[in-house]
Design a protein around this motif. Structure first.
Motif, PDB file in Angstrom:
ATOM      1  N   GLN A  31       0.794  -1.254  -0.138  1.00 51.74           N
ATOM      2  CA  GLN A  31      -0.056  -0.076  -0.006  1.00 51.74           C
ATOM      3  C   GLN A  31       0.847   1.107  -0.055  1.00 51.74           C
ATOM      4  O   GLN A  31       1.824   1.410   0.512  1.00 51.74           O
ATOM      5  N   PHE A  32       0.415   2.178  -0.546  1.00 52.55           N
ATOM      6  CA  PHE A  32       1.170   3.439  -0.637  1.00 52.55           C
ATOM      7  C   PHE A  32       0.574   4.417   0.241  1.00 52.55           C
ATOM      8  O   PHE A  32      -0.613   4.629   0.337  1.00 52.55           O
ATOM      9  N   PRO A  33       1.446   5.094   1.131  1.00 49.63           N
ATOM     10  CA  PRO A  33       2.867   4.784   1.355  1.00 49.63           C
ATOM     11  C   PRO A  33       3.162   3.419   2.053  1.00 49.63           C
ATOM     12  O   PRO A  33       2.222   3.105   2.794  1.00 49.63           O
ATOM     13  N   GLU A  34       4.184   2.765   1.762  1.00 51.17           N
ATOM     14  CA  GLU A  34       4.261   1.516   2.133  1.00 51.17           C
ATOM     15  C   GLU A  34       4.363   1.552   3.823  1.00 51.17           C
ATOM     16  O   GLU A  34       5.045   2.484   4.425  1.00 51.17           O
ATOM     17  N   ALA A  35       3.660   0.426   4.556  1.00 47.26           N
ATOM     18  CA  ALA A  35       3.554   0.447   5.957  1.00 47.26           C
ATOM     19  C   ALA A  35       4.992   0.180   6.478  1.00 47.26           C
ATOM     20  O   ALA A  35       5.717  -0.590   5.870  1.00 47.26           O
ATOM     21  N   ASN A  36       5.107   0.735   7.954  1.00 49.30           N
ATOM     22  CA  ASN A  36       6.409   0.345   8.669  1.00 49.30           C
ATOM     23  C   ASN A  36       6.702  -1.001   8.834  1.00 49.30           C
ATOM     24  O   ASN A  36       7.713  -1.577   8.844  1.00 49.30           O
ATOM     25  N   GLU A  37       5.570  -1.776   9.039  1.00 48.83           N
ATOM     26  CA  GLU A  37       5.503  -3.114   9.309  1.00 48.83           C
ATOM     27  C   GLU A  37       4.504  -3.855   8.515  1.00 48.83           C
ATOM     28  O   GLU A  37       3.409  -3.583   8.150  1.00 48.83           O
ATOM     29  N   SER A  38       5.381  -5.143   7.732  1.00 50.34           N
ATOM     30  CA  SER A  38       4.187  -5.860   7.019  1.00 50.34           C
ATOM     31  C   SER A  38       4.514  -7.313   6.932  1.00 50.34           C
ATOM     32  O   SER A  38       5.920  -7.686   7.195  1.00 50.34           O
ATOM     33  N   ASP A  39       3.786  -8.204   6.901  1.00 51.40           N
ATOM     34  CA  ASP A  39       3.909  -9.804   6.800  1.00 51.40           C
ATOM     35  C   ASP A  39       4.127 -10.161   5.684  1.00 51.40           C
ATOM     36  O   ASP A  39       3.163 -10.573   4.978  1.00 51.40           O
ATOM     37  N   VAL A  40       5.273  -9.962   5.076  1.00 54.99           N
ATOM     38  CA  VAL A  40       5.682 -10.691   3.652  1.00 54.99           C
ATOM     39  C   VAL A  40       6.792 -11.451   3.691  1.00 54.99           C
ATOM     40  O   VAL A  40       7.728 -11.546   4.572  1.00 54.99           O
ATOM     41  N   SER A  41       7.002 -12.296   2.464  1.00 56.50           N
ATOM     42  CA  SER A  41       8.134 -13.146   2.186  1.00 56.50           C
ATOM     43  C   SER A  41       9.299 -12.302   1.991  1.00 56.50           C
ATOM     44  O   SER A  41       9.117 -11.035   1.633  1.00 56.50           O
ATOM     45  N   GLN A  42      10.459 -12.927   1.740  1.00 59.68           N
ATOM     46  CA  GLN A  42      11.652 -12.262   1.204  1.00 59.68           C
ATOM     47  C   GLN A  42      11.291 -12.184  -0.340  1.00 59.68           C
ATOM     48  O   GLN A  42      10.401 -13.048  -1.088  1.00 59.68           O
ATOM     49  N   SER A  43      11.818 -11.173  -0.908  1.00 62.81           N
ATOM     50  CA  SER A  43      11.449 -10.745  -2.356  1.00 62.81           C
ATOM     51  C   SER A  43      12.333 -11.879  -3.375  1.00 62.81           C
ATOM     52  O   SER A  43      13.135 -12.396  -2.713  1.00 62.81           O
ATOM     53  N   ALA A  44      11.712 -11.756  -4.432  1.00 61.16           N
ATOM     54  CA  ALA A  44      12.343 -12.821  -5.226  1.00 61.16           C
ATOM     55  C   ALA A  44      12.354 -12.176  -6.814  1.00 61.16           C
ATOM     56  O   ALA A  44      11.289 -11.510  -6.901  1.00 61.16           O
ATOM     57  N   THR A  45      13.235 -12.338  -7.570  1.00 65.13           N
ATOM     58  CA  THR A  45      13.482 -11.622  -8.853  1.00 65.13           C
ATOM     59  C   THR A  45      12.831 -12.764  -9.808  1.00 65.13           C
ATOM     60  O   THR A  45      13.207 -14.160  -9.868  1.00 65.13           O
ATOM     61  N   THR A  46      11.731 -12.391 -10.768  1.00 60.04           N
ATOM     62  CA  THR A  46      11.088 -13.216 -11.527  1.00 60.04           C
ATOM     63  C   THR A  46      11.502 -12.589 -13.006  1.00 60.04           C
ATOM     64  O   THR A  46      11.491 -11.501 -13.373  1.00 60.04           O
ATOM     65  N   THR A  47      11.881 -13.510 -14.047  1.00 58.24           N
ATOM     66  CA  THR A  47      12.389 -13.160 -15.321  1.00 58.24           C
ATOM     67  C   THR A  47      11.287 -13.787 -16.309  1.00 58.24           C
ATOM     68  O   THR A  47      11.160 -14.945 -16.228  1.00 58.24           O
ATOM     69  N   PHE A  48      11.049 -13.041 -17.440  1.00 60.29           N
ATOM     70  CA  PHE A  48       9.904 -13.360 -18.279  1.00 60.29           C
ATOM     71  C   PHE A  48      10.552 -13.694 -19.452  1.00 60.29           C
ATOM     72  O   PHE A  48      11.738 -13.613 -19.928  1.00 60.29           O
ATOM     73  N   LYS A  49       9.727 -14.783 -20.299  1.00 64.66           N
ATOM     74  CA  LYS A  49      10.464 -15.391 -21.722  1.00 64.66           C
ATOM     75  C   LYS A  49       9.283 -14.968 -22.443  1.00 64.66           C
ATOM     76  O   LYS A  49       8.193 -15.035 -22.154  1.00 64.66           O
ATOM     77  N   GLN A  50       9.784 -15.151 -23.706  1.00 66.75           N
ATOM     78  CA  GLN A  50       8.977 -14.705 -24.729  1.00 66.75           C
ATOM     79  C   GLN A  50       7.975 -15.986 -25.241  1.00 66.75           C
ATOM     80  O   GLN A  50       8.614 -17.135 -25.310  1.00 66.75           O
ATOM     81  N   ASP A  51       6.860 -15.896 -25.349  1.00 69.55           N
ATOM     82  CA  ASP A  51       5.883 -17.173 -25.732  1.00 69.55           C
ATOM     83  C   ASP A  51       5.482 -16.753 -26.946  1.00 69.55           C
ATOM     84  O   ASP A  51       4.744 -15.625 -27.306  1.00 69.55           O
ATOM     85  N   ALA A  52       5.684 -17.490 -28.139  1.00 67.19           N
ATOM     86  CA  ALA A  52       5.612 -17.339 -29.765  1.00 67.19           C
ATOM     87  C   ALA A  52       4.885 -18.424 -29.978  1.00 67.19           C
ATOM     88  O   ALA A  52       4.687 -18.638 -31.380  1.00 67.19           O
ATOM     89  N   THR A  53       4.166 -19.210 -29.103  1.00 65.57           N
ATOM     90  CA  THR A  53       3.423 -20.504 -29.517  1.00 65.57           C
ATOM     91  C   THR A  53       2.343 -20.258 -30.656  1.00 65.57           C
ATOM     92  O   THR A  53       1.944 -20.945 -31.562  1.00 65.57           O
TER      93      THR A  53
END
Length: 228
Positions: free
Chosen positions: A183-205
């Protein structure tokens, strides 16, 4: 499905035409957590290459609520053809800002007219970035927002109204956290996981498939893993 579009509170704006087509992105996210109740996926864009990261505030696109074993899909437009710029007065939300399409190489003039921002984009700026200039009378304490992929990145308007150079990172990646919705602005305390980077790939099917796709899952211990 969430796409989180900003609403207008700014004045009219003029922009150049983006030089490239927007790229559709689709992220499928599965909640395999052992935590009961509804949880959310918050998707953050890559930070700008310029200015320095400490001067940036990243916001997120938030999924619909997902329960245990539930799956949600988030979509947005990315790439250089989906860039957009807005200006905020101090204390206002990016959800209420009018977005002006911009292109790499634009110079965007920001002015305040009758209490509302106007943004005028013209060619002639830095090749891989967007230069933002400010007219006299733009109040201090506000922010400039550049929409990069799923969500805006906010940068403070300089106190002396010097120009800003915003260089987006257009790599096909996002950062995802799971748990309490951003939520904006980000709360001081949040119950969240560790962040993870996701990489996208092209789908040309097929022609109807999204251009960039990815699939992530959260395991019992709230760890995010990319599975597709």
């Amino acid at each position: 499905m969430s796409t989180t579009k900003a609403k207008t509170s700014s004045g009219p704006a003029t922009s150049s035409t983006p030089s490239a087509a927007a790229v559709p992105f689709e992220l499928t996210a599965t909640n395999g957590s052992s935590v009961p109740g509804f949880q959310y996926f918050s998707v953050f864009p890559p930070a700008l290459k310029n200015p320095p990261p400490k001067s940036q505030v990243l916001t997120a696109l938030v999924s619909d609520a997902t329960d245990q074993a539930g799956t949600t899909t988030l979509t947005w437009n990315g790439g250089s053809g989906a860039l957009a710029l807005f200006a905020l007065l101090e204390g206002t939300s990016p959800n209420n800002a009018h977005r002006t399409p911009v292109a790499l190489g634009d110079t965007v003039a920001v002015a305040l007219v009758d209490g509302a921002f106007t943004l005028t984009a013209t060619a002639g700026g830095p090749a891989n970035a967007i230069e933002v200039t400010f007219a006299p009378g733009v109040p201090p304490g506000g922010q400039i927002g550049l929409v990069v992929g799923p969500a805006p990145i906010l940068v403070a308007i300089p106190a002396g109204l010097s120009s800003l150079t915003l260089e987006p990172d257009l790599s096909p990646t996002v950062t995802v956290v799971f748990g309490t919705a951003f939520q904006f602005p980000e709360a001081n305390e949040s119950d969240v996981s560790q962040s993870a980077t996701t990489t996208f790939k092209q789908d040309a099917t097929t022609e109807a498939s999204p251009t960039a796709i990815a699939h992530i899952e959260v395991d019992l211990d709230n760890k995010i893993t990319q599975v597709g």
